[in-house]
Design an enzyme around this catalytic site. Sequence first.
Site, PDB file in Angstrom:
ATOM      1  N   LYS A 286       0.855  -1.201   0.000  1.00  0.00           N
ATOM      2  CA  LYS A 286       0.000   0.000   0.000  1.00  0.00           C
ATOM      3  C   LYS A 286       0.877   1.231   0.000  1.00  0.00           C
ATOM      4  O   LYS A 286       1.875   1.300   0.736  1.00  0.00           O
ATOM      5  CB  LYS A 286      -0.889  -0.037   1.250  1.00  0.00           C
ATOM      6  CG  LYS A 286      -1.970   1.038   1.308  1.00  0.00           C
ATOM      7  CD  LYS A 286      -2.829   0.845   2.568  1.00  0.00           C
ATOM      8  CE  LYS A 286      -4.053   1.759   2.570  1.00  0.00           C
ATOM      9  NZ  LYS A 286      -4.920   1.478   3.744  1.00  0.00           N
TER      10      LYS A 286
ATOM     11  N   SER B 224     -10.132  -0.502   6.806  1.00  0.00           N
ATOM     12  CA  SER B 224      -9.489  -0.425   5.484  1.00  0.00           C
ATOM     13  C   SER B 224      -8.874  -1.719   4.990  1.00  0.00           C
ATOM     14  O   SER B 224      -8.470  -1.810   3.834  1.00  0.00           O
ATOM     15  CB  SER B 224      -8.422   0.678   5.489  1.00  0.00           C
ATOM     16  OG  SER B 224      -9.031   1.945   5.372  1.00  0.00           O
TER      17      SER B 224
ATOM     18  N   SER C  93      -9.458   1.454   2.389  1.00  0.00           N
ATOM     19  CA  SER C  93      -8.491   2.165   1.576  1.00  0.00           C
ATOM     20  C   SER C  93      -7.380   1.269   1.055  1.00  0.00           C
ATOM     21  O   SER C  93      -6.618   1.689   0.199  1.00  0.00           O
ATOM     22  CB  SER C  93      -7.887   3.305   2.402  1.00  0.00           C
ATOM     23  OG  SER C  93      -7.170   2.798   3.509  1.00  0.00           O
TER      24      SER C  93
END
Lengths: 496, 496
Positions: B150, B251, B227
């Site tokens: 990420k 997330s 996310s």
Amino acid sequence: MTPVPAGLVEAFWEYERALMADDVPTLDRLFADGPTTLRGDAHGLLVGHDQISAFRSSRGGAPQRRIVQTHVQAVDDDHALVIAVTELARGGRGQQTQMWVRTDEGWQVTAAHVSVPAPALDTRIWRVVGDPLVPPLGSGPLDGESVAVKDLYAVQGHRVGAGNPAWLAEARVEPVHARAVELLLEAGASVRGIARTDEFAYSLAGTNAHYGTPPNPKAPLRISGGSTSGSSSAVSLGQASIGLGTDTGGSIRVPAAYQGLFGIRTTHGAASTYALLPLSRSFDAVGWVTRSAELLQQVAEVVLPPTPRNPASDLVSVPGLLSIASDEVATVVDRYAAEHGAMRESWDLSELPGWLSAFQTLQAWEAWQERGAWVAPRLDELGADVRSRFEAAALIDDDRAAAARTVVDAARARIRELVGDRVLVLPSAATVAPLVGAGLDAVRAANMSLTCLAGLGGLPAVSVPRSTPQGLPVGVCLVAGPGRDRDLLQLAIDLD
Amino acid sequence: MTPVPAGLVEAFWEYERALMADDVPTLDRLFADGPTTLRGDAHGLLVGHDQISAFRSSRGGAPQRRIVQTHVQAVDDDHALVIAVTELARGGRGQQTQMWVRTDEGWQVTAAHVSVPAPALDTRIWRVVGDPLVPPLGSGPLDGESVAVKDLYAVQGHRVGAGNPAWLAEARVEPVHARAVELLLEAGASVRGIARTDEFAYSLAGTNAHYGTPPNPKAPLRISGGSTSGSSSAVSLGQASIGLGTDTGGSIRVPAAYQGLFGIRTTHGAASTYALLPLSRSFDAVGWVTRSAELLQQVAEVVLPPTPRNPASDLVSVPGLLSIASDEVATVVDRYAAEHGAMRESWDLSELPGWLSAFQTLQAWEAWQERGAWVAPRLDELGADVRSRFEAAALIDDDRAAAARTVVDAARARIRELVGDRVLVLPSAATVAPLVGAGLDAVRAANMSLTCLAGLGGLPAVSVPRSTPQGLPVGVCLVAGPGRDRDLLQLAIDLD
């Protein structure tokens, strides 16, 4: 809805089981015989049972998957379309569309269309890619363009891999961009990624033993050409607009020809080779491929120093050079020459074999000077083709190299004299792209008999894409005197 | 061969012209009406004219192309399969397979399968990828695994982009790896690439305004969740095996639920957040997604410090929490709980709205402490959803934050007491993945009512994939007391 015909479901599952088991005889039997049977996927459409069978026999099995949805659209008792959603063991979902027909042999597929999820990157084409990998350093004529950088040029913050994993593992992180890369970035282009090359650029095939052969979208099942292999495939596929590469003995011209791209090998010494890993400094030249003649020219305005233009040029075509090429290539190039009013001229090519030999000798000797110390203890780390070239290179003593250089110098003068202020039209490569798996030694020899002329002469060469009546790409090469890169580029636009 | 039926060629070209002109009414007319008409591509199979029409209306036209080959397999006067090879203006070749049927409306397509060349990388999923991007630093239990990192974790030699182009443009090149990344590399994994995130991780949707919504292969036309959006899509598609992410308010759990993955949010503070860009330090937790429960566990052995195990756990299910979810999700989770012998227990959830509000207030205040100075003059550089959250965050004064912290502390104690030494079974997300383009405010509120429990409690949470009868992914979440990450991971394996 027409009901699902009898036996179809069983045939569908028999096929699926055979596919998962890589049972090629059963798969062959369940595909209809004959020249109209089709199988297509992201790599292209195979036409006819023979092509499909050859593909199956060589691919080593389909990826493992399970069927998660099926939809049957039956036409009648003997015809049905079956659409299946697949879930791959390696992740993601795909789709398969099959037209099934009941024949005397039972249910058979007459057309199949297969989709599987794309990998994160095609590792045959790329070593690393980004959005972008390197943003522009300025704004200019190349705004919005993206570059596939051959893995011989330094890209700041990245290593140079040179097509060989052992080299990559030992490589340093580059502190600056190669000058050619920097010029493109300053003109507004971004770097999309670092593209595969044949090992140390010492091949014209693209069949890298470590990373595989990049795809050739216009000629499925055929090789990409090299050594600017990944850059060329990236441009063919629209994954980059500019393929930055090098051309020592055809490494731009051959992939451009095989893949239907525009390509230029620049005048030897005209473009900076700063922070470019050399193969053979006497012949190495910066080059690039694009999908349009206009962009090919725009890059030159950025990469090459200003030169005076002399656009008027007579074209000349040499039958003895055409005869080196296959008939289908020679026919296309001959027609191009004729259409553009090239004068036919006979050249004394009796020295060509000697020139080619001198080219290869000096190239090999220089390659060994550059890479020998590293390569010698690592021959096992090289692909067989490149290894054999380095092994031969190791045997060339300084005397042979000096003798070769004398021949090269004479050839250079003679070739420049023959070309004069004209533009020579010849094949970029001797054949259309060979099939993957075909023997390449004879093709390489024929290619280099053609490409060595610009190499020996230090001359600029532009490859223009044409195609055979069957749709296979052919490269028409335009060669001019030293420094006339821009004239060739304008000519390529004017004649296109 | 059956001859090409009358009118088919004209209909084929009418369709092609309409496609190039994005003439949706004509395209709609040339696809057969009804629920059995199919259209599939790399993004999934659309079933029924309505889905296909909605897709066409929203996509803004097909890529420009020309037809370079056509093959017709006619069945009879009213049925024919047409296979076309396309050449895209942007480069590369594609294929289209269409089943044409003559109806009362004339010739219509009942099934279409479309392939186009993949881009160099899917920029909705990735910012940069490599083969690998970063090689392993050692050998161990994660040999051969690949990580989608990420874009909040430092990867040495690369920038942290945080899902926002302006942030990326100003970011430094990271001098070291984030500790979590380093641990994975030392255990034998490589980094495949740096994956997209919602801006500063401040969303659960994955609908990044700058880079687009990553695909959800198991639920075409639906959002990825976020996310940890790119990492999750990468794992779904098999482009990486481990999706490293973060979970502040769901997330990891939400994209795992939407995409049918295993995911873990680790105990708050258990895994190192060194060189991880924070959103809200009181709640930020390291997490990851995988396609198997076993790999989910193997990563924990590398990333988490050793902890004692206590595998025996009673499961508990709370009807009041299930009722926050949609019926289809609640049904799946309820069945999972029942199948595994969970005890039904009523909790007093009257404080839940207050807890959620305190969670969101403290999260927002902390996010503003971290990012406010940078964000304040750059609100125009943010997507609308994230911008509105930061605008609200800017208004929270220290007193409100302190009051929220008091509630958070009380909630933490109460939630830990409620869970005790048991395992809470609840939905990972309140609904199946919403359709792309659907309103998300109510979904976000419902999701956070569920996810805030582990967030407030600082508790580990594992999401296990299940699906609705229609095949849409549903996440079942298992939450345990602090430090019991390994117990949950073992439980997920044992129950699977």
